[in-house]
Scaffold this active site. Structure first.
Site, PDB file in Angstrom:
ATOM      1  N   MET A   1       0.851  -1.196   0.000  1.00 25.89           N
ATOM      2  CA  MET A   1       0.000   0.000   0.000  1.00 25.89           C
ATOM      3  C   MET A   1       0.886   1.246   0.000  1.00 25.89           C
ATOM      4  O   MET A   1       0.430   2.342   0.329  1.00 25.89           O
ATOM      5  CB  MET A   1      -0.932  -0.009   1.215  1.00 25.89           C
ATOM      6  CG  MET A   1      -1.898  -1.206   1.172  1.00 25.89           C
ATOM      7  SD  MET A   1      -3.459  -0.934   2.005  1.00 25.89           S
ATOM      8  CE  MET A   1      -2.919  -0.617   3.658  1.00 25.89           C
TER       9      MET A   1
ATOM     10  N   TYR B   1       4.190   3.877   0.860  1.00 23.32           N
ATOM     11  CA  TYR B   1       4.918   4.439   1.996  1.00 23.32           C
ATOM     12  C   TYR B   1       5.893   3.376   2.517  1.00 23.32           C
ATOM     13  O   TYR B   1       5.840   2.935   3.671  1.00 23.32           O
ATOM     14  CB  TYR B   1       3.984   4.956   3.094  1.00 23.32           C
ATOM     15  CG  TYR B   1       4.577   6.202   3.709  1.00 23.32           C
ATOM     16  CD1 TYR B   1       4.581   7.397   2.994  1.00 23.32           C
ATOM     17  CD2 TYR B   1       5.191   6.172   4.950  1.00 23.32           C
ATOM     18  CE1 TYR B   1       5.178   8.539   3.511  1.00 23.32           C
ATOM     19  CE2 TYR B   1       5.798   7.307   5.467  1.00 23.32           C
ATOM     20  CZ  TYR B   1       5.788   8.480   4.742  1.00 23.32           C
ATOM     21  OH  TYR B   1       6.383   9.606   5.246  1.00 23.32           O
TER      22      TYR B   1
ATOM     23  N   GLU C   1      11.856  -0.524   5.234  1.00 16.98           N
ATOM     24  CA  GLU C   1      12.804  -1.641   5.093  1.00 16.98           C
ATOM     25  C   GLU C   1      12.122  -3.003   4.949  1.00 16.98           C
ATOM     26  O   GLU C   1      12.619  -3.896   4.289  1.00 16.98           O
ATOM     27  CB  GLU C   1      13.713  -1.698   6.329  1.00 16.98           C
ATOM     28  CG  GLU C   1      14.916  -0.811   6.250  1.00 16.98           C
ATOM     29  CD  GLU C   1      15.827  -1.176   5.096  1.00 16.98           C
ATOM     30  OE1 GLU C   1      16.049  -2.373   4.862  1.00 16.98           O
ATOM     31  OE2 GLU C   1      16.287  -0.253   4.405  1.00 16.98           O
TER      32      GLU C   1
ATOM     33  N   HIS D   1       9.231  -3.723   3.461  1.00 19.56           N
ATOM     34  CA  HIS D   1       8.827  -3.919   2.059  1.00 19.56           C
ATOM     35  C   HIS D   1      10.054  -4.191   1.191  1.00 19.56           C
ATOM     36  O   HIS D   1      10.024  -5.046   0.313  1.00 19.56           O
ATOM     37  CB  HIS D   1       8.157  -2.656   1.505  1.00 19.56           C
ATOM     38  CG  HIS D   1       6.893  -2.259   2.193  1.00 19.56           C
ATOM     39  ND1 HIS D   1       6.800  -1.142   2.986  1.00 19.56           N
ATOM     40  CD2 HIS D   1       5.666  -2.828   2.201  1.00 19.56           C
ATOM     41  CE1 HIS D   1       5.563  -1.025   3.445  1.00 19.56           C
ATOM     42  NE2 HIS D   1       4.851  -2.039   2.994  1.00 19.56           N
TER      43      HIS D   1
ATOM     44  N   GLN E   1       5.588 -11.323   7.731  1.00 20.54           N
ATOM     45  CA  GLN E   1       5.092 -12.056   8.906  1.00 20.54           C
ATOM     46  C   GLN E   1       4.408 -11.124   9.912  1.00 20.54           C
ATOM     47  O   GLN E   1       3.628 -11.564  10.735  1.00 20.54           O
ATOM     48  CB  GLN E   1       6.272 -12.802   9.554  1.00 20.54           C
ATOM     49  CG  GLN E   1       5.981 -13.496  10.865  1.00 20.54           C
ATOM     50  CD  GLN E   1       4.917 -14.580  10.734  1.00 20.54           C
ATOM     51  OE1 GLN E   1       4.785 -15.225   9.699  1.00 20.54           O
ATOM     52  NE2 GLN E   1       4.153 -14.789  11.801  1.00 20.54           N
TER      53      GLN E   1
ATOM     54  N   SER F   1       6.425  -0.462  10.297  1.00 30.17           N
ATOM     55  CA  SER F   1       5.077  -0.340   9.769  1.00 30.17           C
ATOM     56  C   SER F   1       4.919   1.081   9.245  1.00 30.17           C
ATOM     57  O   SER F   1       5.448   2.024   9.849  1.00 30.17           O
ATOM     58  CB  SER F   1       4.060  -0.577  10.891  1.00 30.17           C
ATOM     59  OG  SER F   1       2.793  -0.099  10.512  1.00 30.17           O
TER      60      SER F   1
ATOM     61  N   ARG G   1       2.404   2.734   9.502  1.00 27.30           N
ATOM     62  CA  ARG G   1       1.609   3.447  10.519  1.00 27.30           C
ATOM     63  C   ARG G   1       2.472   4.020  11.644  1.00 27.30           C
ATOM     64  O   ARG G   1       1.992   4.868  12.394  1.00 27.30           O
ATOM     65  CB  ARG G   1       0.535   2.525  11.102  1.00 27.30           C
ATOM     66  CG  ARG G   1      -0.581   2.233  10.110  1.00 27.30           C
ATOM     67  CD  ARG G   1      -1.755   1.517  10.760  1.00 27.30           C
ATOM     68  NE  ARG G   1      -2.911   1.509   9.887  1.00 27.30           N
ATOM     69  CZ  ARG G   1      -3.196   0.552   9.003  1.00 27.30           C
ATOM     70  NH1 ARG G   1      -2.393  -0.484   8.878  1.00 27.30           N
ATOM     71  NH2 ARG G   1      -4.271   0.616   8.231  1.00 27.30           N
TER      72      ARG G   1
END
Ligand code: PAF
Length: 277
Positions: free
Chosen positions: A27, A29, A32, A34, A145, A182, A184
């Site tokens: 999604m 943004y 590390e 990703h 994970q 994350s 977020r």
């Protein structure tokens, strides 16, 4: 690196990729975590497609769709050095054309944990991921994970719907103090960011207990609750010690198990998990 938005451009580009394709659905943004999925895809498949799409159907009415962080230029700059073949950034109109009414839903596995807290979330995830699989035709698809239930649900969907691909689940990437990476995390104030390390500490405390021989799942859940309660800025939503495959709460840990939790820090909801056994 081709950056494409339309479905027909993506299909043309996909047809020109001979050999195996690794898909990394995101999604955006990117962090590390990703990038580690991309690196793994690059190592294991001949071509890599990354998708960037903030999927509206997996956000609840009170969730953060409109303020979800977005920065396409930054994401593309992070991906360019990694040897990605195609980045697909479809619009909501492409993914959900007018009159849209087709959904993919996994049943029992989506009911506990995140599914219980976020009604409809997994229906949105499985629907969009099935559509991304159809559009990109990967041999392997890479997930983190950190979203353990999402990975389990997608694995179930792939088996149940006979998608001809392998789901690869890669380890959670963590900051130096243990906080799981994350997108977020960017919402957290400085004090909330510090407090959020309690998730890692709570999971570590329960894991230590397990490693010292404790197999009573309620005691492991109790340990996590106790650790979370020690952090005034953490507002616990759930802690769980569940069977790794079914995600049903355990009485006694006998095989592989998932310790997981969700908590709010201010308005930001974070999740984390450890696998036991
Ligand atoms: O994990 C995510 O970022 C999303 O849930 C996914 C898999 C890209 C589907 O929108």
């Amino acid at each position: 690196m081709d950056v494409l938005s339309s479905l027909s451009d993506l299909r043309t580009a996909r047809l020109s990729l001979n050999g195996t394709v690794g898909l990394v659905p995101t999604m955006g943004y990117l962090h590390e975590g990703h990038l580690s999925l991309v690196a793994r895809a690059k190592a294991e498949t001949q071509h890599v497609i990354v998708t960037i799409f903030v999927n509206p159907t997996q956000f609840g009415a009170n969730e953060d769709l409109s303020k979800y962080p977005r920065d396409l230029e930054r994401d593309l700059n992070l991906l360019r050095p990694l040897g990605v073949d195609v980045v697909w950034t479809p619009t909501a109109e492409i993914m959900y054309p007018p009159g849209y009414q087709t959904w993919v839903e996994v049943e029992a596995l989506t009911r506990p944990l995140e599914g219980a807290m976020r009604p409809g979330h997994f229906r949105g995830v499985t629907t969009v991921v099935a559509k991304l699989f159809n559009a990109t035709q990967p041999a392997k698809a890479y997930f983190g994970q950190k979203d353990a239930q999402q990975a389990a649900v997608i694995r179930r969907m792939v088996t149940d719907l006979n998608f001809p691909l392998e789901v690869i689940v890669c380890p959670t990437r963590r900051e130096a103090d243990g906080l799981a990476m994350s997108s977020r995390n960017t919402y957290l104030s400085e004090v909330e960011r510090k407090a959020a390390t309690v998730l890692f500490r709570a999971l570590s405390a329960a894991k230590d207990l397990y490693e010292n021989g404790e197999r009573d799942a309620e005691k492991l859940r109790g340990k996590m609750k106790e650790a979370l309660a020690s952090e005034p800025l953490a507002s616990m939503q759930y802690v769980s010690c569940a069977d790794y495959d079914s995600l049903q709460e355990l009485d006694v840990v006998t095989g592989k198990a998932l310790l997981s939790m969700a908590a709010y820090f201010g308005k930001t909801r974070l999740i984390d998990n450890f696998v036991l056994g």
